[in-house]
Design a protein around this motif. Structure first.
Motif, PDB file in Angstrom:
ATOM      1  N   SER A 140       5.111  -7.995  -9.993  1.00  0.00           N
ATOM      2  CA  SER A 140       4.024  -8.456 -10.861  1.00  0.00           C
ATOM      3  C   SER A 140       3.124  -9.467 -10.160  1.00  0.00           C
ATOM      4  N   LYS A 141       3.511  -9.925  -8.967  1.00  0.00           N
ATOM      5  CA  LYS A 141       2.701 -10.867  -8.211  1.00  0.00           C
ATOM      6  C   LYS A 141       1.802 -10.162  -7.195  1.00  0.00           C
ATOM      7  N   GLU A 142       1.982  -8.854  -7.055  1.00  0.00           N
ATOM      8  CA  GLU A 142       1.212  -8.099  -6.066  1.00  0.00           C
ATOM      9  C   GLU A 142      -0.120  -7.654  -6.639  1.00  0.00           C
ATOM     10  N   TRP A 143      -1.066  -7.359  -5.758  1.00  0.00           N
ATOM     11  CA  TRP A 143      -2.350  -6.813  -6.169  1.00  0.00           C
ATOM     12  C   TRP A 143      -2.313  -5.292  -6.191  1.00  0.00           C
ATOM     13  N   SER A 144      -3.025  -4.715  -7.151  1.00  0.00           N
ATOM     14  CA  SER A 144      -3.327  -3.283  -7.150  1.00  0.00           C
ATOM     15  C   SER A 144      -4.811  -3.129  -6.878  1.00  0.00           C
ATOM     16  N   PHE A 145      -5.159  -2.206  -5.987  1.00  0.00           N
ATOM     17  CA  PHE A 145      -6.556  -1.949  -5.655  1.00  0.00           C
ATOM     18  C   PHE A 145      -6.963  -0.647  -6.338  1.00  0.00           C
ATOM     19  N   VAL A 146      -8.020  -0.727  -7.146  1.00  0.00           N
ATOM     20  CA  VAL A 146      -8.451   0.419  -7.945  1.00  0.00           C
ATOM     21  C   VAL A 146      -9.814   0.899  -7.463  1.00  0.00           C
ATOM     22  N   LYS A 147      -9.922   2.204  -7.260  1.00  0.00           N
ATOM     23  CA  LYS A 147     -11.192   2.820  -6.876  1.00  0.00           C
ATOM     24  C   LYS A 147     -11.326   4.156  -7.591  1.00  0.00           C
ATOM     25  N   ASP A 148     -12.493   4.381  -8.192  1.00  0.00           N
ATOM     26  CA  ASP A 148     -12.757   5.628  -8.933  1.00  0.00           C
ATOM     27  C   ASP A 148     -11.667   5.902  -9.971  1.00  0.00           C
ATOM     28  N   GLY A 149     -11.212   4.850 -10.605  1.00  0.00           N
ATOM     29  CA  GLY A 149     -10.240   5.016 -11.684  1.00  0.00           C
ATOM     30  C   GLY A 149      -8.827   5.295 -11.232  1.00  0.00           C
ATOM     31  N   LYS A 150      -8.531   5.122  -9.941  1.00  0.00           N
ATOM     32  CA  LYS A 150      -7.190   5.371  -9.438  1.00  0.00           C
ATOM     33  C   LYS A 150      -6.746   4.239  -8.532  1.00  0.00           C
ATOM     34  N   VAL A 151      -5.436   4.037  -8.448  1.00  0.00           N
ATOM     35  CA  VAL A 151      -4.887   3.008  -7.576  1.00  0.00           C
ATOM     36  C   VAL A 151      -4.876   3.544  -6.130  1.00  0.00           C
ATOM     37  N   VAL A 152      -5.395   2.745  -5.227  1.00  0.00           N
ATOM     38  CA  VAL A 152      -5.370   3.090  -3.805  1.00  0.00           C
ATOM     39  C   VAL A 152      -3.995   2.687  -3.253  1.00  0.00           C
ATOM     40  N   GLN A 153      -3.258   3.662  -2.751  1.00  0.00           N
ATOM     41  CA  GLN A 153      -1.913   3.390  -2.245  1.00  0.00           C
ATOM     42  C   GLN A 153      -1.967   2.480  -1.035  1.00  0.00           C
ATOM     43  N   GLN A 154      -0.999   1.571  -0.956  1.00  0.00           N
ATOM     44  CA  GLN A 154      -0.981   0.588   0.115  1.00  0.00           C
ATOM     45  C   GLN A 154      -0.029   0.952   1.247  1.00  0.00           C
ATOM     46  N   THR A 155       0.288   2.235   1.336  1.00  0.00           N
ATOM     47  CA  THR A 155       1.110   2.719   2.455  1.00  0.00           C
ATOM     48  C   THR A 155       0.279   3.675   3.285  1.00  0.00           C
ATOM     49  N   PRO A 156       0.320   3.559   4.619  1.00  0.00           N
ATOM     50  CA  PRO A 156      -0.514   4.427   5.491  1.00  0.00           C
ATOM     51  C   PRO A 156      -0.029   5.870   5.459  1.00  0.00           C
TER      52      PRO A 156
END
Length: 349
Positions: free
Chosen positions: A333-349
């Motif tokens: 719950s302390k982490e950020w979620s990055f949202v683009k075009d209504g979806k979460v951008v995954q933070q794994t390559p």
């Protein structure tokens, strides 16, 4: 979900009262809260947490006993019950149907029997998801709620019929509100200046913005234009957050009513009038109350739910204050979620 109108009181108020530290024992009673005191059972971030409101040492209802407005206040000034302090993401709410949740009753007061359950008042509690305390994810660039979030007493967004201004039924909540730092269970007086309509699940869910009447900027901020002048970017940020804050948990973007435009103070006054009228029908027993508790101690001539203040604690078997260790907030719950075009951008390559 069952709550009053929500109020957003965050970035418009002073920044001096926020603290992320757990409250020490008895700290909650010592905070300034007008004529009210608070009674806490259980620790923060736990299923056991319950915060009861008291007046003159007797338990009362956050929803039904705190008046909509202070006596003699103008139409745009209301009382606010703080549920979520700014910069926190524990999903704290006023629990109106507490009595229907048997596990919650057993947690709060094991001696209660099922027959007593319907008599419980509506304490503040930590909302649950999958039987665990619920937290709202952080959507970049925000840190949880950017405002003080809570509810306006003696209002109700009735689900029983389409609302006049929106054409959609209510989400069974009293009107939501929020905006400056505060503390759980605080009752403060705020001046409203606008709002935005959130259509979450095609239900009427008003988010009304206001400022604490004691805030240094209270005299200067009376309109949405004033907010943009003194707090540029706040209104746009708020609208964006309300549309995407549920995306990290797997939901879609939430649409806004009125083509995404803010409504001014005149519309807000109409919203309050309708919400108060719906609430009056609720406590008078004139409408389907959807299993909501209407117990209160301030309106003797009410057709249902009245209990004399001196009898409330014994008759409703309100538990005594019982402090417990606050639980740690989960790491995710302390982490950020990055949202683009209504979806979460995954933070794994």
């Amino acid at each position: 979900m069952i709550t009053p109108f929500s109020l957003l009181l965050s970035a418009l108020a002073a920044l001096s009262s926020v603290s992320g530290r757990p409250l020490q024992k008895n700290a909650i009673e010592s905070r300034q809260n007008g004529p009210y005191t608070l009674r806490q059972v259980g620790g923060a971030n736990t299923k056991e947490l319950r915060v009861y409101l008291e007046k003159d040492g007797q338990p009362i209802s956050f929803w039904h006993d705190v008046p909509l407005r202070p006596e003699g206040a103008p139409a745009n000034v209301v009382n606010m019950v703080v549920e979520i302090p700014r910069w926190t993401n524990s999903k704290i709410e006023t629990n109106r149907p507490e009595a229907l949740s048997e596990p919650c009753i057993e947690i709060v007061h094991p001696e209660l029997h099922d027959a007593d359950a319907e008599h419980l008042p509506d304490p503040i509690w930590h909302d649950l998801k999958d039987d665990q305390p619920r937290f709202v994810q952080n959507v970049f660039p925000f840190k949880s709620y950017q405002w003080l979030y809570g509810s306006i007493p003696q209002t109700w967004e009735s689900p029983n019929e389409p609302h006049q201004l929106t054409g959609f039924p209510g989400d069974n909540d009293p009107i939501d509100i929020g905006q400056d730092p505060g503390f759980r269970g605080q009752v403060k007086t705020v001046k409203l200046f606008g709002g935005v309509l959130v259509l979450d699940g095609d239900e009427t869910d008003w988010k009304l913005f206001g400022i604490d009447v004691n805030d240094p900027l209270a005299d200067a901020i009376n309109t949405l234009e004033d907010v943009e002048k003194y707090k540029p970017g706040l209104l746009d940020a708020a609208k964006y957050w309300w549309t995407v804050y549920k995306v990290p948990r797997g939901d879609g973007v939430i649409p806004l009513g009125f083509d995404g435009n803010w409504v001014d103070g005149n519309v807000v006054t109409q919203v309050l009038d309708h919400g108060y009228a719906y609430w009056q029908g609720l406590v008078r027993g004139e409408v389907d109350r959807n299993e909501i508790s209407v117990n209160q101690t301030s309106t003797p001539d009410a057709t249902v739910g009245y209990i004399a203040p001196a009898e409330a604690e014994a008759k409703l078997e309100i538990p005594h204050a019982k402090w417990a260790q606050d639980a740690e907030v989960p790491a995710w719950s302390k982490e950020w979620s990055f949202v683009k075009d209504g979806k979460v951008v995954q933070q794994t390559p």
